[in-house]
Design a protein around this motif. Structure first.
Motif, PDB file in Angstrom:
ATOM      1  N   UNK A   1      34.714  35.409  45.439  1.00 47.56           N
ATOM      2  CA  UNK A   1      35.784  35.814  45.257  1.00 47.56           C
ATOM      3  C   UNK A   1      36.550  35.102  46.485  1.00 47.56           C
TER       4      UNK A   1
ATOM      5  N   UNK B   1      42.433  33.830  45.417  1.00 39.55           N
ATOM      6  CA  UNK B   1      43.522  33.512  44.305  1.00 39.55           C
ATOM      7  C   UNK B   1      43.527  34.714  43.332  1.00 39.55           C
ATOM      8  N   UNK B   2      44.803  34.939  42.997  1.00 41.86           N
ATOM      9  CA  UNK B   2      45.206  35.970  42.203  1.00 41.86           C
ATOM     10  C   UNK B   2      45.968  35.443  41.021  1.00 41.86           C
ATOM     11  N   UNK B   3      46.077  36.579  39.996  1.00 37.34           N
ATOM     12  CA  UNK B   3      46.728  36.207  38.708  1.00 37.34           C
ATOM     13  C   UNK B   3      48.246  36.727  39.075  1.00 37.34           C
ATOM     14  N   UNK B   4      49.126  36.275  37.812  1.00 36.59           N
ATOM     15  CA  UNK B   4      50.461  36.408  38.090  1.00 36.59           C
ATOM     16  C   UNK B   4      50.705  37.812  38.232  1.00 36.59           C
TER      17      UNK B   4
ATOM     18  N   UNK C   1      42.645  39.669  35.620  1.00 34.99           N
ATOM     19  CA  UNK C   1      43.862  39.316  35.038  1.00 34.99           C
ATOM     20  C   UNK C   1      43.908  39.951  33.570  1.00 34.99           C
TER      21      UNK C   1
ATOM     22  N   UNK D   1      48.758  32.620  43.869  1.00 36.53           N
ATOM     23  CA  UNK D   1      48.395  32.506  42.601  1.00 36.53           C
ATOM     24  C   UNK D   1      47.760  31.224  42.262  1.00 36.53           C
ATOM     25  N   UNK D   2      46.533  30.926  42.820  1.00 37.62           N
ATOM     26  CA  UNK D   2      45.986  29.687  42.541  1.00 37.62           C
ATOM     27  C   UNK D   2      44.502  30.085  43.081  1.00 37.62           C
ATOM     28  N   UNK D   3      43.482  29.613  42.472  1.00 37.62           N
ATOM     29  CA  UNK D   3      42.130  30.045  42.734  1.00 37.62           C
ATOM     30  C   UNK D   3      41.720  29.524  43.962  1.00 37.62           C
TER      31      UNK D   3
ATOM     32  N   UNK E   1      42.912  30.538  38.262  1.00 34.77           N
ATOM     33  CA  UNK E   1      43.229  31.992  38.602  1.00 34.77           C
ATOM     34  C   UNK E   1      44.459  32.115  37.368  1.00 34.77           C
TER      35      UNK E   1
ATOM     36  N   UNK F   1      35.011  29.040  45.294  1.00 34.03           N
ATOM     37  CA  UNK F   1      35.414  29.608  44.004  1.00 34.03           C
ATOM     38  C   UNK F   1      34.787  28.828  42.832  1.00 34.03           C
TER      39      UNK F   1
ATOM     40  N   UNK G   1      49.098  40.231  39.523  1.00 39.31           N
ATOM     41  CA  UNK G   1      48.914  40.241  41.065  1.00 39.31           C
ATOM     42  C   UNK G   1      50.025  39.725  42.031  1.00 39.31           C
TER      43      UNK G   1
ATOM     44  N   UNK H   1      46.849  33.242  34.901  1.00 35.93           N
ATOM     45  CA  UNK H   1      46.838  34.545  34.124  1.00 35.93           C
ATOM     46  C   UNK H   1      47.349  34.183  32.546  1.00 35.93           C
TER      47      UNK H   1
END
Ligand code: SF4
Lengths: 466, 194
Positions: free
Chosen positions: A229, A143-146, B111, A127-129, B83, A224, A148, B85
């Motif tokens: 991506x 990186x992903x969002x929360x 997101x 959870x970090x780009x 990233x 990034x 995810x 959210x």
């Protein structure tokens, strides 16, 4: 059929593809930290489920930890609560945590590689780009969002649409004083901060191949910033010898088996990319940014551009950016007074960065009015720096060696740059307020940052090297 | 996740390109351990002078009473950067369900969709047309038809969304429900790749 590096890894991880929809992608390693995980754990708890594959998750505390007196309780209440929540959540779900006080603690993208957790051919998310950093090993890392984060915790999978494919080839030899950070800032200045949005970016070419693993990580880290991506580099002997023997690297027969697989990880000669760029390493100078996105960079001896010459995507924002930065179009950036120097972050806080800075500043002293913070990426980097006497070099130069964490990269802890002050930073983002409300950030390589530390103004490091 | 079918509302224009997530929600507000309450800090440093809530920037659209509605319209490359959210949470918590721009950063787009906020990507020309409208103009965003209409002029444009995400949003399903439902396939994948 000829395949790209990205496709070879991607295809091995697709559990299922939904018609006219995303693929279900299996994730090998999931890295978590205190800031983007608490709501995901709450989500799991609300569903009454546990982390599906806790052995594939590794946690650390980095984003909001103090970088002084880490042995004391965290003063700031909300930061303390986040770190405490991580400790509790990891314990409840059986996740290995390298928290404050642990010899492996550090910035999540520094510790993954240095512990051998990051390996070629893997899918890695966090959870970090800047998870893109791990792509330097020839892995798909992003990186992903929360939400995810919660998905991966619940199922070790993610719903992902396959990105388009881009290759950026840099051939040739780098000039004196030019390092990997300059390569990536140069690419950014050419293709802009959104130039790679929607793409997975493979970096290739002789200039990239000649780089050490740590230097490669700096490049993938900032993929990034182009909107990519993820960024990736085909693994080679440099990669294999870096991974070998590390804490969590495969051993014995398992190593031989993995190595044979890893050697297949490259883009086939006639593989097709959706977009390609070529650059010549010899054209690259030490770079610096003048604006408020990482694509707004120039050679350190160049003038700040006028509207007509900046990348089309930054034209309309140029005046706003320059007003924020307190800089003027068409004027030199060299000589601009600097108040703070920050050498740290997952972009440039590894041991090679510290060595590079130390060998440049040895015997020199910082300019009086400048405050210099060196924040190592991990406890292991810190320990090596002390063992090699780098801490002494910094002390003599008047630099402050702090303790590991994200620090002034995002100014979530106390390490903030005051409003209106100029900071030359070896980190990755120069957004408005990134390093503190009103702070003015100039991104550069650790070497260019160190040069400014000595002179107190933006300087061309080449003129100071012997 | 809250379902979304059509949204008809006025819009708030922020005609700035490359709006990054550090502007949408500055890092110092990321210390919460829940998803609620981020709306009051949306665009915090553009909204208030020196972080002072009693001193709003009069020229920032969120502070101008003529602008309201569930639709945010912003310049190209919206949501680049981190990233976090929290950016999507703050937009949703503030009351927006749709963000219109001519280009979105990847992670933000995911997101947003995962939180029931619809990113609508339109052409630059159409975005200009929306920005040219007065504050009383309403937009109609129809997810089923994948179209966005400027109601005063009747001009409209269609937008892309993959059909899986569309179904999720129309029904309020989220990805986790789906992934949990295919767990046997995931376990099979794990054994087969060993
Ligand atoms: S150092 Fe900066 S960019 Fe890297 S993980 Fe920490 S906050 Fe993110």
């Amino acid at each position: 059929m000829a395949k790209t590096l990205f496709e070879k890894i991607w295809e091995k991880h697709v559990v299922k593809t939904i018609e006219d929809g995303p693929s279900v992608l299996y994730i090998d390693k999931h890295l978590i930290h205190e800031v983007t995980s608490p709501q995901a754990f709450t989500g799991l708890n609300n569903r009454g489920i546990k982390v599906f594959r806790p052995q594939q998750v590794v946690a650390t505390a980095d984003h909001n930890v103090p970088t002084l007196n880490q042995h004391l309780p965290i003063k700031e209440e909300l930061s303390r609560k986040q770190v405490e929540a991580l400790v509790k959540n990891c314990a409840e779900h059986g996740i290995e945590l390298y928290g404050l006080g642990h010899p492996f603690q550090g910035i999540v993208h520094v510790i993954g590689p240095e512990l051998g957790i990051t390996q070629p051919g893997m899918t890695i998310v966090c959870g970090d780009s800047h998870t893109s950093t791990h792509g330097a090993f020839g892995s798909i890392a992003f990186g992903i969002g929360t939400s995810e984060v919660e998905m991966v915790m619940a199922t070790q999978c993610l719903m992902q649409s396959r990105p388009k494919l881009m290759r950026i080839t840099v051939d040739g030899t780098l000039k004196k004083g030019v390092v990997s950070k300059d390569i990536v800032l140069y690419i950014l200045s050419k293709i802009s901060a959104s130039g790679a949005t929607g793409y997975a970016v493979e970096f290739a070419g002789s200039a990239i191949q000649s780089l050490s693993m740590e230097a490669r990580m700096t490049i993938c880290n900032m993929s990034i910033e182009m909107g990519g991506r993820c960024g990736l580099i085909a693994p080679d002997e440099t990669t294999f010898s870096y991974v070998k023997g590390r804490q969590f690297a495969p051993q014995g027969a398992e190593w031989d088996k993995k190595l044979a697989d890893w050697k297949m990880l490259f883009s086939d000669a006639d593989a097709v990319f959706d977009k390609e760029y070529h650059f010549d390493a010899a054209d690259i100078q030490p770079m610096i940014t003048y604006g408020t996105n990482p694509g707004m960079g120039i050679g350190v001896s160049d003038n700040i551009p006028v509207a007509e010459t900046v990348h089309e995507s930054d034209r309309s924002g140029l005046n706003k950016s320059l007003a924020y930065m307190g800089l003027k179009e068409g004027t030199p950036i060299k000589g601009q007074k600097i108040d703070y120097v920050f050498i740290g972050s997952c972009t440039n806080s590894r041991i090679e960065d510290l060595r590079m800075v130390a060998s440049f500043v040895k015997g020199k002293k910082k300019a009086e009015e400048v405050e210099v913070w060196i924040v190592p990426g991990s406890k292991q980097v810190e320990a090596m720096a002390i063992e090699e006497g780098i801490d002494k070099v910094f002390e003599e130069a008047g630099f402050m060696l702090r303790q590991p964490g994200c620090s002034a990269c995002l100014g979530m802890n106390e390490d903030k740059i005051p409003a209106g002050k100029y900071c030359i930073s070896a980190s990755n983002r120069n957004f408005e307020g990134r390093q503190g409300a009103g702070a003015r950030t100039l991104l550069a390589s650790p070497l260019t940052a160190a040069a400014a530390a000595i002179t107190g103004v933006v300087s061309d490091v080449r003129e100071l090297m012997n | 996740m809250k379902a979304l079918t059509t949204i008809q509302s006025r819009f708030v224009p922020i005609n700035i390109e490359n709006i990054d997530t550090d502007q949408i929600i500055p890092a110092r507000f990321l210390k919460a351990t829940t998803k609620d309450g981020f709306g009051k800090n949306l665009f915090r440093d553009w909204r208030y002078e020196k972080d002072d809530e009693t001193n709003p920037h009069a020229d920032f659209p969120l502070n101008q009473s003529q602008y309201s509605g569930e639709i945010l319209v912003a310049g190209k490359n919206f949501g680049c950067g981190s990233s976090r959210e929290h950016a999507a949470w703050s937009i949703l918590d503030y009351g927006f369900r749709v963000v219109v721009s001519s280009f979105f950063a990847d992670i933000f787009k995911n997101n947003a969709l995962n939180n029931g906020v619809l990113p609508v990507q339109v052409s630059e020309a159409f975005l200009e047309k929306i920005f040219a409208q007065g504050p009383a103009t309403e937009l109609l965003v129809d997810l089923e038809k994948q179209s966005v209409t400027i109601l005063t002029t009747g001009e409209n444009e269609s937008f892309d969304i993959n059909s899986y995400k569309k179904t999720c949003l129309l029904n309020g399903y989220d990805d986790i429900d789906y992934l949990l439902s295919i767990k046997p396939a995931i376990e099979l994948f794990e054994t087969e790749r060993r």
